[in-house]
Design a protein around this motif. Structure first.
Motif, short mmCIF file in Angstrom:
data_model
loop_
_atom_site.label_atom_id
_atom_site.label_comp_id
_atom_site.label_asym_id
_atom_site.label_seq_id
_atom_site.Cartn_x
_atom_site.Cartn_y
_atom_site.Cartn_z
N ASP A 62 -55.47 88.03 -15.15
CA ASP A 62 -54.83 86.98 -15.94
C ASP A 62 -53.32 86.97 -15.68
OD1 ASP A 62 -55.03 84.95 -18.16
OD2 ASP A 62 -53.64 86.38 -19.08
N VAL A 63 -52.85 85.94 -15.03
CA VAL A 63 -51.43 85.86 -14.64
C VAL A 63 -50.53 85.82 -15.87
CG1 VAL A 63 -49.70 84.47 -13.42
CG2 VAL A 63 -51.96 84.79 -12.43
N GLU A 64 -50.98 85.17 -16.93
CA GLU A 64 -50.17 85.08 -18.15
C GLU A 64 -49.96 86.48 -18.76
OE1 GLU A 64 -50.84 82.98 -22.39
OE2 GLU A 64 -51.08 81.68 -20.65
N THR A 65 -51.02 87.27 -18.82
CA THR A 65 -50.91 88.63 -19.33
C THR A 65 -50.00 89.46 -18.43
OG1 THR A 65 -53.10 88.55 -20.35
CG2 THR A 65 -52.22 90.74 -19.86
N LEU A 66 -50.19 89.35 -17.13
CA LEU A 66 -49.35 90.09 -16.19
C LEU A 66 -47.89 89.67 -16.29
CD1 LEU A 66 -51.91 90.09 -13.29
CD2 LEU A 66 -50.92 92.16 -14.30
N SER A 67 -47.63 88.41 -16.56
CA SER A 67 -46.25 87.95 -16.74
C SER A 67 -45.64 88.58 -17.98
CB SER A 67 -46.22 86.43 -16.87
OG SER A 67 -46.60 85.84 -15.66
N ARG A 68 -46.42 88.70 -19.04
CA ARG A 68 -45.94 89.36 -20.26
C ARG A 68 -45.61 90.82 -19.96
NH1 ARG A 68 -49.80 87.78 -23.17
NH2 ARG A 68 -51.15 89.60 -23.06
N TRP A 69 -46.49 91.49 -19.21
CA TRP A 69 -46.26 92.88 -18.85
C TRP A 69 -45.04 93.02 -17.94
CZ3 TRP A 69 -52.04 94.20 -17.58
CH2 TRP A 69 -52.77 94.25 -18.77
N LEU A 70 -44.82 92.04 -17.07
CA LEU A 70 -43.65 92.07 -16.19
C LEU A 70 -42.37 92.00 -17.02
CD1 LEU A 70 -42.35 92.05 -13.39
CD2 LEU A 70 -42.72 89.57 -13.34
N ALA A 71 -42.35 91.14 -18.01
CA ALA A 71 -41.17 91.04 -18.88
C ALA A 71 -40.94 92.36 -19.61
CB ALA A 71 -41.36 89.90 -19.88
N ARG A 72 -42.00 93.00 -20.04
CA ARG A 72 -41.87 94.29 -20.72
C ARG A 72 -41.43 95.40 -19.77
NH1 ARG A 72 -47.52 94.12 -24.11
NH2 ARG A 72 -46.95 92.39 -25.49
N ALA A 73 -41.80 95.30 -18.51
CA ALA A 73 -41.47 96.33 -17.52
C ALA A 73 -39.96 96.53 -17.39
CB ALA A 73 -42.08 95.98 -16.16
N VAL A 74 -39.21 95.52 -17.74
CA VAL A 74 -37.75 95.58 -17.64
C VAL A 74 -37.15 96.54 -18.66
CG1 VAL A 74 -35.63 94.19 -17.81
CG2 VAL A 74 -37.67 93.25 -16.70
N THR A 75 -37.87 96.75 -19.79
CA THR A 75 -37.27 97.53 -20.88
C THR A 75 -38.06 98.76 -21.32
OG1 THR A 75 -38.34 96.12 -22.54
CG2 THR A 75 -36.11 95.51 -21.82
N VAL A 76 -39.32 98.90 -20.95
CA VAL A 76 -40.12 100.02 -21.45
C VAL A 76 -39.59 101.36 -20.94
CG1 VAL A 76 -42.24 98.68 -21.76
CG2 VAL A 76 -41.84 99.87 -19.59
N GLU A 77 -39.79 102.37 -21.77
CA GLU A 77 -39.41 103.73 -21.38
C GLU A 77 -40.57 104.44 -20.70
OE1 GLU A 77 -36.34 105.07 -21.62
OE2 GLU A 77 -35.72 103.09 -22.32
N GLN A 78 -41.79 104.10 -21.09
CA GLN A 78 -43.00 104.68 -20.50
C GLN A 78 -43.91 103.54 -20.06
OE1 GLN A 78 -44.74 107.17 -23.48
NE2 GLN A 78 -43.16 108.73 -23.29
N ALA A 79 -44.59 103.73 -18.95
CA ALA A 79 -45.44 102.67 -18.40
C ALA A 79 -46.51 102.22 -19.39
CB ALA A 79 -46.08 103.14 -17.10
N GLU A 80 -47.05 103.15 -20.18
CA GLU A 80 -48.08 102.81 -21.15
C GLU A 80 -47.60 101.80 -22.18
OE1 GLU A 80 -47.06 105.97 -20.47
OE2 GLU A 80 -48.73 106.57 -19.19
N ASP A 81 -46.28 101.76 -22.40
CA ASP A 81 -45.72 100.83 -23.37
C ASP A 81 -45.83 99.36 -22.93
OD1 ASP A 81 -45.06 103.02 -24.91
OD2 ASP A 81 -42.97 103.08 -24.23
N LEU A 82 -46.17 99.14 -21.67
CA LEU A 82 -46.41 97.77 -21.20
C LEU A 82 -47.47 97.09 -22.05
CD1 LEU A 82 -46.73 98.26 -17.34
CD2 LEU A 82 -44.87 97.09 -18.53
#
Length: 89
Positions: A62-82
């Motif tokens: 799902d590209v929409e979900t992956l886009s949300r995770w991409l936005a989170r990737a910019v700020t998360v401290e741990q990958a699981e936080d995506l």
């Protein structure tokens, strides 16, 4: 005459199948590219990515979900936080 209709229907069905296959392939490619983008951002930020996170990213189509995770990737401290706040899956 009936034979001609069947042949015409088969040809139309094959064309529709090919078009759907191309569309599916493009969607899969967009999702795969977005998952790779998430990993790239995490790597650039030196965020450790374990196999479970990598698998979840790769399995998501799902590209929409992956886009949300991409936005989170910019700020998360741990990958699981995506995935924080998202349903499992």
């Amino acid at each position: 005459m009936s034979h001609e209709w069947r042949e015409e229907g088969r040809a139309e069905g094959r064309a529709d199948g090919r078009a759907q296959g191309r569309a599916d392939g493009r969607a899969d490619g967009r999702a795969q590219g977005r998952a790779e983008d998430v990993l790239l951002v995490l790597r650039a930020r030196d965020v450790v990515v374990d196999d479970a996170v990598r698998e979840r990213l790769s399995a998501c189509g799902d590209v929409e979900t992956l886009s949300r995770w991409l936005a989170r990737a910019v700020t998360v401290e741990q990958a699981e936080d995506l995935f924080a706040g998202d349903d499992e899956g």
